[in-house]
Design a protein around this motif. Structure first.
Motif, PDB file in Angstrom:
ATOM      1  N   VAL A   1      52.499  49.906  54.427  1.00 39.49           N
ATOM      2  CA  VAL A   1      51.175  49.768  55.056  1.00 39.49           C
ATOM      3  C   VAL A   1      51.276  50.141  56.537  1.00 39.49           C
ATOM      4  N   PRO A   2      50.178  50.592  57.160  1.00 38.33           N
ATOM      5  CA  PRO A   2      50.264  51.068  58.546  1.00 38.33           C
ATOM      6  C   PRO A   2      50.486  49.975  59.580  1.00 38.33           C
ATOM      7  N   GLU A   3      49.995  48.759  59.315  1.00 37.76           N
ATOM      8  CA  GLU A   3      50.188  47.675  60.276  1.00 37.76           C
ATOM      9  C   GLU A   3      50.384  46.360  59.549  1.00 37.76           C
ATOM     10  N   ARG A   4      50.990  45.407  60.233  1.00 40.52           N
ATOM     11  CA  ARG A   4      51.409  44.161  59.597  1.00 40.52           C
ATOM     12  C   ARG A   4      50.248  43.405  58.967  1.00 40.52           C
ATOM     13  N   SER A   5      49.092  43.414  59.619  1.00 39.19           N
ATOM     14  CA  SER A   5      47.971  42.619  59.113  1.00 39.19           C
ATOM     15  C   SER A   5      47.530  43.056  57.721  1.00 39.19           C
ATOM     16  N   ILE A   6      47.696  44.341  57.415  1.00 37.46           N
ATOM     17  CA  ILE A   6      47.266  44.854  56.113  1.00 37.46           C
ATOM     18  C   ILE A   6      48.210  44.389  55.005  1.00 37.46           C
ATOM     19  N   GLY A   7      49.404  43.988  55.380  1.00 38.65           N
ATOM     20  CA  GLY A   7      50.347  43.481  54.385  1.00 38.65           C
ATOM     21  C   GLY A   7      49.824  42.285  53.627  1.00 38.65           C
ATOM     22  N   ALA A   8      48.899  41.540  54.226  1.00 35.44           N
ATOM     23  CA  ALA A   8      48.327  40.366  53.558  1.00 35.44           C
ATOM     24  C   ALA A   8      47.580  40.739  52.290  1.00 35.44           C
ATOM     25  N   SER A   9      47.138  41.996  52.194  1.00 34.28           N
ATOM     26  CA  SER A   9      46.408  42.454  51.009  1.00 34.28           C
ATOM     27  C   SER A   9      47.291  42.495  49.773  1.00 34.28           C
ATOM     28  N   PHE A  10      48.601  42.439  49.977  1.00 33.58           N
ATOM     29  CA  PHE A  10      49.533  42.537  48.861  1.00 33.58           C
ATOM     30  C   PHE A  10      50.317  41.249  48.664  1.00 33.58           C
ATOM     31  N   GLY A  11      49.714  40.116  49.073  1.00 30.86           N
ATOM     32  CA  GLY A  11      50.329  38.822  48.835  1.00 30.86           C
ATOM     33  C   GLY A  11      50.229  38.433  47.372  1.00 30.86           C
ATOM     34  N   ASN A  12      50.904  37.354  46.992  1.00 34.11           N
ATOM     35  CA  ASN A  12      50.907  36.886  45.605  1.00 34.11           C
ATOM     36  C   ASN A  12      49.484  36.752  45.067  1.00 34.11           C
ATOM     37  N   THR A  13      49.265  37.307  43.873  1.00 38.36           N
ATOM     38  CA  THR A  13      47.929  37.327  43.282  1.00 38.36           C
ATOM     39  C   THR A  13      48.015  36.996  41.795  1.00 38.36           C
ATOM     40  N   ASP A  14      47.196  36.030  41.361  1.00 41.50           N
ATOM     41  CA  ASP A  14      47.132  35.687  39.940  1.00 41.50           C
ATOM     42  C   ASP A  14      46.296  36.730  39.211  1.00 41.50           C
ATOM     43  N   LEU A  15      46.912  37.401  38.264  1.00 43.12           N
ATOM     44  CA  LEU A  15      46.232  38.434  37.487  1.00 43.12           C
ATOM     45  C   LEU A  15      46.061  38.035  36.026  1.00 43.12           C
ATOM     46  N   LYS A  16      46.949  37.158  35.535  1.00 41.21           N
ATOM     47  CA  LYS A  16      46.900  36.765  34.125  1.00 41.21           C
ATOM     48  C   LYS A  16      45.592  36.077  33.772  1.00 41.21           C
ATOM     49  N   LYS A  17      45.110  35.232  34.664  1.00 40.87           N
ATOM     50  CA  LYS A  17      43.914  34.458  34.326  1.00 40.87           C
ATOM     51  C   LYS A  17      42.671  35.333  34.167  1.00 40.87           C
ATOM     52  N   PHE A  18      42.771  36.596  34.638  1.00 43.60           N
ATOM     53  CA  PHE A  18      41.656  37.525  34.474  1.00 43.60           C
ATOM     54  C   PHE A  18      41.877  38.503  33.312  1.00 43.60           C
ATOM     55  N   GLY A  19      43.040  38.370  32.638  1.00 44.58           N
ATOM     56  CA  GLY A  19      43.267  39.184  31.452  1.00 44.58           C
ATOM     57  C   GLY A  19      44.465  40.111  31.500  1.00 44.58           C
ATOM     58  N   PHE A  20      45.090  40.308  32.684  1.00 44.52           N
ATOM     59  CA  PHE A  20      46.243  41.208  32.761  1.00 44.52           C
ATOM     60  C   PHE A  20      47.472  40.494  32.204  1.00 44.52           C
ATOM     61  N   TRP A  21      48.510  41.252  31.915  1.00 47.25           N
ATOM     62  CA  TRP A  21      49.667  40.692  31.239  1.00 47.25           C
ATOM     63  C   TRP A  21      50.752  40.154  32.184  1.00 47.25           C
TER      64      TRP A  21
END
Length: 697
Positions: free
Chosen positions: A76-96
């Protein structure tokens, strides 16, 4: 303030489609990108707030789990944008699987030196963990230290891809080229703006050809929102200090990001702190500072209490407190958490404040990319937010000032940026040659002024409408249009027209001539200049495909100008709301109405339109006549010499002219285009006799 230019107004159907998810929890853009997850090189062009970060999570998990790649590195171009790729729950929405990044591998959060971060990349490459997030800078240093081979069999995802450049001096661009040549990594490139602020391309044509492109347009995104119904973009001129005029375009009731001018610009007073104080003073009476958030309390003239975030102050303690408050996740859905943000270099790329209704920028930004990014701050969907706008407050050029040339340049750049935004915000066009009226009918009739194809003969088909709407695409049938032959040319016409137009508009000379050169003929821009740009971008295409791409680009640019001409509607200066907006259900309707008005579209007519004519018409309504004459005098240009490449185009057009008129174009013709064709044809003969074309082979 002396005048306004409401240049772009788009209304949307509010279908809610872009926010609906499938059984895997994917929104339409994410589903479209995921369908291409098996490609080794993937380029995702998609606007802010469309879900690029989560799309990458889906793709990266599949590449590491199912495609045999060892690891994934997100850059990412700057540190603040790194927050967009923090831990994210995907299973509860249907992903594996869920998205997880070990804290030690999110180097955007690491409070260590750059060398320590590079060392951490080395440790990660030797580990069995899956994902790492770092900045562009950290990645560049890591490639320098460990070599390209250390990243073999891994996915490299580059966010905000427009930071890459084909220029050899662009370090990240050079390293990416090396990785592509090595061919042992997978690359996912993501950007909301595939434009750069300079003349350099993001990728060379040969490297770009390696990528599979997924495009999700601004129109698809905004048309599919739940709440945001309309977006307007305006340029406003002022005399004197911009602070004295700011309340003419700033509505304190709107949630607003104000970007004050760069200290090196003509609009700046050179004292950014004083400018912030003056803006606050214009808003109302200062009431103190919130000790928890660092927000300024302002009692407005209407009695309401405004909370203003100051991101201009360089004090690290104060700025950190304000930034932390702005990023507080518990306040993300609170519309009243903050009312106005004042910034200079911050609150642009990657800054997410869904409640922003107005992005107000003082002074033109040199980069079209930056303009697109700033506008993106206001295009988030949020409950109760039905209208958003971008305003550029610009000093009106004054011939008596020493820096008048800079002011004129800023005006021309602003106009060019508005024309580009029209392309970005419009639905995707698909241009097709209109079928002939009957089998065997030939194009007949003469083209009187603009040479090239015969006018008439391709009468209105009884079965083919001029405009059709197909899944967020507008299919326009144009008589005499050349169809691309090669698959590459077809892909360019389908996906890359906006980039071609961006190159055309970023050439300041085109805007100068188009607006202020009375002797300039539209074809000099639509035929010659656009052909030059296509030729430089795609030199390997055949002449026929280059011409087809040029015609598609000109059609996209000029049809929008003609549509805008039919929408000369009044505006409210304070809110910039189109008083007839409720009559327009969507942008597509405007195109349909234009098509019904003209009854027939042919490429000759489209090429005969000056792309800057409507912009000049609007400009002339906001500046007095004397000032316009002064500007015209400053940018007045002489006709340039005919180049060998231009001579080729003139010669081809001269041949087409002869086919239609049964005679060669005359150098003494009263029609200036015919005379220019004659001059160009003579130049071609001269260049050929001199062996110029042989030397180029």
């Amino acid at each position: 303030m002396t005048g306004m230019i409401p240049t772009v107004n788009v209304s949307y159907a509010v279908t809610g489609k872009s926010k609906k998810t499938n059984e895997l929890g994917m929104r339409p853009m994410q589903e479209r990108a995921y369908a291409k997850r098996g490609e080794q090189y993937l380029l995702i062009k998609s606007p802010p707030a469309s879900g690029k970060s989560r799309a990458l999570m889906f793709i990266a998990l599949d590449k590491v789990t199912n495609q045999g790649l060892k690891q994934g590195i997100i850059v990412v171009p700057e540190r603040s944008i790194g927050a967009s790729f923090g831990n994210t729950d995907l299973k509860k929405f249907g992903f594996w699987a869920d998205w997880r990044v070990e804290p030690k591998w999110n180097l955007c959060d690491a409070a260590i030196t750059e060398s320590g971060k590079v060392a951490a990349v080395g440790k990660f490459l030797k580990s069995t963990d899956q994902f790492l997030v770092c900045t562009h800078a950290t990645f560049r240093f890591a490639v320098d230290k460990f070599g390209a081979q250390a990243f073999d069999d891994r996915m490299i995802a580059i966010d905000e891809f427009h930071h890459v450049s084909a220029n050899p001096e662009n370090k990240l661009g050079s390293q990416l080229k090396g990785l592509l040549e090595r061919g042992k990594v997978h690359v996912v490139a993501m950007t909301g703006s595939y434009f750069r602020g300079d003349s350099d391309a993001v990728l060379t044509p040969e490297d770009e050809a390696k990528f599979t492109t997924v495009t999700y347009t601004y129109y698809e995104q905004l048309n599919g929102y739940e709440y945001l119904k309309s977006l307007s973009i305006g340029y406003y001129f002022y005399d004197g200090s911009y602070v004295d005029s700011i309340l003419n375009v700033l509505n304190p009731k709107e949630r607003t990001i104000i970007h004050i001018p760069n200290v090196n610009s003509g609009e700046s007073t050179k004292d950014k702190y004083k400018e912030v104080e003056q803006i606050i003073g214009m808003l109302g009476e200062w009431q103190g500072v919130d000790p928890d958030t660092g927000f300024q309390f302002i009692r407005s003239k209407t009695g309401s209490l405004l909370k203003v975030a100051d991101l201009v102050d360089d004090d690290p303690v104060k700025r950190s407190r304000v930034l932390s408050a702005l990023k507080d996740p518990t306040e993300a859905n609170n519309r009243d958490h903050v009312h106005i943000i004042i910034a200079l270099g911050m609150a642009k790329e990657g800054f997410d404040w869904i409640w922003c209704e107005h992005a107000l920028t003082v002074g033109y930004r040199d980069s079209l990319t930056e303009v697109v990014q700033i506008i993106g701050r206001a295009t988030r969907d949020a409950p109760g937010k039905t209208h958003a706008r971008f305003t550029n407050l610009i000093a009106e050029p004054d011939a008596s000032q020493e820096n008048v040339a800079d002011a004129v340049n800023d005006t021309l750049k602003a106009i060019s940026a508005s024309l580009l935004m029209e392309q970005v915000l419009a639905p995707r066009f698909e241009f097709k040659p209109k079928p002939k009226k009957s089998p065997g009918e030939e194009c007949g009739g003469g083209r009187e002024q603009y040479g090239g194809h015969a006018e008439g003969g391709m009468g209105k088909s009884e079965t083919t409408p001029i405009v059709e709407v197909k899944d967020d695409r507008v299919v326009v049938h144009i008589s005499g249009l050349r169809a691309p032959k090669s698959e590459e040319a077809k892909t360019i016409c389908r996906n890359d027209i906006s980039e071609i137009i961006a190159d055309f508009l970023q050439d300041k000379r085109n805007a100068e001539r188009g607006m202020f050169d009375e002797n300039m003929m539209p074809a000099e821009l639509t035929v010659l200049e656009m052909a030059r740009i296509v030729r430089e971008r795609y030199p390997h295409l055949s002449d026929g495909d280059q011409e087809a791409v040029r015609e598609h680009a000109v059609s996209a640019l000029n049809i929008l100008q003609e549509v805008k001409r039919t929408q000369d509607l009044p505006y409210d200066v304070k809110t910039d709301l189109n008083v007839k907006m409720t009559m327009n259900t969507s942008f597509v309707d405007s195109v349909k109405r234009y098509a019904l008005d003209v009854r027939e579209l042919n490429i000759d007519m489209i090429e005969a339109i000056n792309p800057f004519e409507e912009a000049y018409s609007i400009l002339s309504k906001t500046m007095n006549e004397e000032r316009l004459r002064q500007i015209a005098a400053l940018v007045k240009t002489k006709r340039t010499k005919i180049t060998p490449e231009d001579a080729k185009i003139y010669a081809r057009r001269a041949v087409e002219f002869k086919q239609v008129h049964k005679r060669l174009p005359s150098p003494t013709a009263q029609d200036p285009w015919e005379a220019l064709l004659a001059d160009g044809a003579r130049a071609f003969v001269r260049f050929k006799a001199e062996g110029v074309y042989d030397q180029k082979k």
